[in-house]
Design an enzyme around this catalytic site. Structure first.
Site, PDB file in Angstrom:
ATOM      1  N   GLY A  73     -17.377 -26.403 -27.363  1.00  0.00           N
ATOM      2  CA  GLY A  73     -16.367 -27.414 -27.671  1.00  0.00           C
ATOM      3  C   GLY A  73     -16.986 -28.793 -27.842  1.00  0.00           C
ATOM      4  O   GLY A  73     -16.607 -29.559 -28.739  1.00  0.00           O
ATOM      5  N   THR A  74     -17.935 -29.112 -26.993  1.00  0.00           N
ATOM      6  CA  THR A  74     -18.588 -30.424 -27.066  1.00  0.00           C
ATOM      7  C   THR A  74     -19.257 -30.605 -28.433  1.00  0.00           C
ATOM      8  O   THR A  74     -19.157 -31.665 -29.057  1.00  0.00           O
ATOM      9  CB  THR A  74     -19.644 -30.546 -25.941  1.00  0.00           C
ATOM     10  OG1 THR A  74     -18.981 -30.390 -24.683  1.00  0.00           O
ATOM     11  CG2 THR A  74     -20.359 -31.882 -25.980  1.00  0.00           C
ATOM     12  N   ASN A 154      -7.338 -31.649 -19.999  1.00  0.00           N
ATOM     13  CA  ASN A 154      -8.009 -30.733 -19.081  1.00  0.00           C
ATOM     14  C   ASN A 154      -7.778 -31.074 -17.611  1.00  0.00           C
ATOM     15  O   ASN A 154      -7.821 -30.202 -16.758  1.00  0.00           O
ATOM     16  CB  ASN A 154      -9.512 -30.684 -19.378  1.00  0.00           C
ATOM     17  CG  ASN A 154     -10.117 -32.060 -19.538  1.00  0.00           C
ATOM     18  OD1 ASN A 154      -9.671 -32.847 -20.368  1.00  0.00           O
ATOM     19  ND2 ASN A 154     -11.115 -32.369 -18.759  1.00  0.00           N
ATOM     20  N   GLN A 182      -8.580 -27.001 -24.526  1.00  0.00           N
ATOM     21  CA  GLN A 182      -7.738 -26.446 -23.448  1.00  0.00           C
ATOM     22  C   GLN A 182      -6.531 -25.688 -24.001  1.00  0.00           C
ATOM     23  O   GLN A 182      -5.855 -24.972 -23.276  1.00  0.00           O
ATOM     24  CB  GLN A 182      -7.256 -27.558 -22.508  1.00  0.00           C
ATOM     25  CG  GLN A 182      -8.348 -28.143 -21.643  1.00  0.00           C
ATOM     26  CD  GLN A 182      -8.892 -27.160 -20.599  1.00  0.00           C
ATOM     27  OE1 GLN A 182      -8.234 -26.199 -20.211  1.00  0.00           O
ATOM     28  NE2 GLN A 182     -10.120 -27.394 -20.159  1.00  0.00           N
ATOM     29  N   GLY A 203     -14.924 -21.027 -26.882  1.00  0.00           N
ATOM     30  CA  GLY A 203     -14.673 -19.633 -26.531  1.00  0.00           C
ATOM     31  C   GLY A 203     -14.491 -19.361 -25.047  1.00  0.00           C
ATOM     32  O   GLY A 203     -13.653 -18.551 -24.654  1.00  0.00           O
ATOM     33  N   HIS A 204     -15.267 -20.065 -24.199  1.00  0.00           N
ATOM     34  CA  HIS A 204     -15.240 -19.673 -22.774  1.00  0.00           C
ATOM     35  C   HIS A 204     -13.946 -20.067 -22.071  1.00  0.00           C
ATOM     36  O   HIS A 204     -13.702 -19.648 -20.936  1.00  0.00           O
ATOM     37  CB  HIS A 204     -16.469 -20.220 -22.031  1.00  0.00           C
ATOM     38  CG  HIS A 204     -16.487 -21.693 -21.767  1.00  0.00           C
ATOM     39  ND1 HIS A 204     -16.171 -22.210 -20.530  1.00  0.00           N
ATOM     40  CD2 HIS A 204     -16.801 -22.748 -22.546  1.00  0.00           C
ATOM     41  CE1 HIS A 204     -16.317 -23.534 -20.570  1.00  0.00           C
ATOM     42  NE2 HIS A 204     -16.689 -23.881 -21.773  1.00  0.00           N
ATOM     43  N   THR A 240     -29.414 -20.983 -36.873  1.00  0.00           N
ATOM     44  CA  THR A 240     -29.115 -19.552 -37.022  1.00  0.00           C
ATOM     45  C   THR A 240     -27.847 -19.200 -36.259  1.00  0.00           C
ATOM     46  O   THR A 240     -27.650 -19.633 -35.117  1.00  0.00           O
ATOM     47  CB  THR A 240     -30.308 -18.724 -36.495  1.00  0.00           C
ATOM     48  OG1 THR A 240     -31.452 -19.097 -37.259  1.00  0.00           O
ATOM     49  CG2 THR A 240     -30.052 -17.229 -36.641  1.00  0.00           C
ATOM     50  N   CYS A 329     -17.697 -35.012 -10.450  1.00  0.00           N
ATOM     51  CA  CYS A 329     -18.381 -35.445  -9.232  1.00  0.00           C
ATOM     52  C   CYS A 329     -19.844 -35.080  -9.407  1.00  0.00           C
ATOM     53  O   CYS A 329     -20.152 -33.928  -9.676  1.00  0.00           O
ATOM     54  CB  CYS A 329     -17.857 -34.707  -8.012  1.00  0.00           C
ATOM     55  SG  CYS A 329     -16.154 -35.070  -7.653  1.00  0.00           S
TER      56      CYS A 329
HETATM   57  N1  PLP Z   1     -12.750 -30.799 -24.478  1.00  0.00           N
HETATM   58  C1  PLP Z   1     -11.973 -30.456 -23.435  1.00  0.00           C
HETATM   59  C2  PLP Z   1     -10.548 -30.904 -23.400  1.00  0.00           C
HETATM   60  C3  PLP Z   1     -12.495 -29.675 -22.390  1.00  0.00           C
HETATM   61  O1  PLP Z   1     -11.711 -29.351 -21.358  1.00  0.00           O
HETATM   62  C4  PLP Z   1     -13.847 -29.271 -22.461  1.00  0.00           C
HETATM   63  C5  PLP Z   1     -14.458 -28.493 -21.367  1.00  0.00           C
HETATM   64  O2  PLP Z   1     -13.972 -28.451 -20.258  1.00  0.00           O
HETATM   65  C6  PLP Z   1     -14.602 -29.643 -23.581  1.00  0.00           C
HETATM   66  C7  PLP Z   1     -14.023 -30.406 -24.561  1.00  0.00           C
HETATM   67  C8  PLP Z   1     -16.015 -29.206 -23.719  1.00  0.00           C
HETATM   68  O3  PLP Z   1     -16.091 -27.847 -24.061  1.00  0.00           O
HETATM   69  P1  PLP Z   1     -17.447 -27.014 -23.836  1.00  0.00           P
HETATM   70  O4  PLP Z   1     -17.515 -26.717 -22.360  1.00  0.00           O
HETATM   71  O5  PLP Z   1     -17.291 -25.773 -24.632  1.00  0.00           O
HETATM   72  O6  PLP Z   1     -18.556 -27.868 -24.310  1.00  0.00           O
END
Ligand code: PLP
Length: 385
Positions: A73-74, A154, A182, A203-204, A240, A329
């Protein structure tokens, strides 16, 4: 995991679903080809990637070519924000976001705004952490190139009025990016209904492994990849492709989205029971986030001044409950949450944040046990030594 542990941290991550593991295995064991290779093994991998792309696209209501596979996601957030800003040739560029975004968005925006040509407006939220669509629209300028608002928060679970913002932005050239990390397992993701140009998934958070994400990028959105390298993913994300994990994210998204409404109804029931139990059992505890317009499995609280997240989480863990504070934290150092700050909570209260996030694997019995245990644990922490 210890069979006795009650896992209430599904917003942090989820277990990989056995059927998803099954779907991945052929691409880890025999079909290990590189999807860019022309030989048979490569082509098998290529077909698996394209099949997953079609699955994801069907759920998002977009064309397969608008789906970019990423590592998380990041990364999806970073590519969208940096790629859209980099593609603009305006001498001054303006960005809009909210103060409750995940750091993946907020830090990216803040870093870009250190450039003298880039301005950033952070539109305030109310005490539930919700932004008003009209306030976002009022912040628009002719040189606004990007608006980024998360689908659901989140830390406090609050949903944002994405479709309303999307509709207000329809006649403005700014691209609309939504961090839906989320939301992926729980909310409708049709990009036309939502009116979004870019959307991040991870995905996770919905039973695929850690380390795979999706970026939806609407065709025609100006984008210059911040990654340099080979031309994978139509030059939008070099590197890749992680075939097995891409297969997994497609399988997991199809599974969670097909059962969404039934599961959400059950989750809402368990969540409301948990919320009522915690509020009734812990004097001084208060719900954070929107009372109804929130993720179906998300319960979040401030437990009261004097309590501190690290201590609560360790004591809950010893009592068999895996929970989270929702705020970051680092090495035992207590830090207030930027989300609760933006919602107007005093810092000392913000330090007592507790997040309990449910998933399909939680039973009614686990919720009953959590409701019994949490007041005992908090009561002990409050008692004078
Ligand atoms: N955006 C939100 C709202 C999230 O809650 C998170 C992870 O907790 C992320 C982005 C980042 O996702 P990832 O852990 O796949 O990098």
């Amino acid at each position: 995991m210890d069979v006795e542990t009650i896992y209430l941290d599904h917003s942090a991550t989820t277990a990989v679903e056995p059927s998803v593991i099954e779907a991945m295995i052929p691409y880890l064991k025999g079909n290990y080809g590189n999807p860019s290779s022309v030989h048979l093994l490569g082509q098998r991998a290529h077909h698996a990637v394209e099949e997953s792309r079609r699955t994801v696209a069907a759920i998002l209501g977009c064309r397969p070519r608008e789906i970019v596979f990423t590592s998380c996601g990041t990364e999806s957030d970073n590519l969208a924000i940096r790629g859209i800003v980099a593609a603009s040739d305006l001498p001054r560029r303006h960005l809009i976001t909210t103060p409750v975004e995940h750091k993946a968005v907020l830090e990216t925006m803040t870093q870009l705004a250190t450039s003298p040509e880039i301005d950033l407006t952070v539109v305030p939220v109310d005490r539930y952490g919700q932004v008003r669509a009209a306030d976002v629209a009022a912040a628009l300028r002719p040189e606004t190139v990007l608006v980024s608002v998360m689908y659901a928060n989140n830390e406090v679970g609050t949903r944002q009025p994405i479709a309303e913002i999307g509709a207000l932005l329809a006649n403005h050239p700014a691209a609309f990016h939504v961090d839906a990390v989320q939301a992926g397992g729980y909310l409708p993701l049709n990009v036309e209904t939502l009116g979004v140009d870019a959307m991040a998934l991870s995905g996770h958070k919905f039973h695929a492994p850690k380390g795979v994400g999706v970026l939806y990028l609407r065709g025609g959105t100006a984008y210059r990849s911040p990654m340099t390298g080979a031309s994978q993913e139509r030059n939008r994300r070099a590197g890749t492709l992680n075939v097995a994990f891409i297969v997994a994210i497609g399988a997991a998204l199809a599974m969670v989205q097909s059962e969404r409404e039934t599961k959400n109804t059950r989750l809402r029931h368990l969540r409301d029971r948990l919320i009522q139990g915690v509020l009734a059992g812990v004097p001084g505890a208060a719900l954070t986030g929107h009372p109804t317009d929130r993720l179906p499995g998300h319960a979040s609280f401030v437990m009261g001044e004097g309590l501190e997240a690290d201590g609560m989480l360790l004591s809950l863990d010893m009592a068999g409950i895996a929970a989270s504070s929702g705020s970051a934290c680092t090495s035992g150092e207590a830090r207030t949450s930027h989300v609760l700050d933006a919602m107007g909570y005093p810092p000392l209260l913000g330090l007592s944040a507790l997040r309990l996030t449910l998933g399909d694997d939680n039973s009614e019995d686990e919720i009953v046990r959590a409701i019994e245990q949490i007041p005992i644990v908090i009561g002990r922490l409050r008692a004078p030594a």
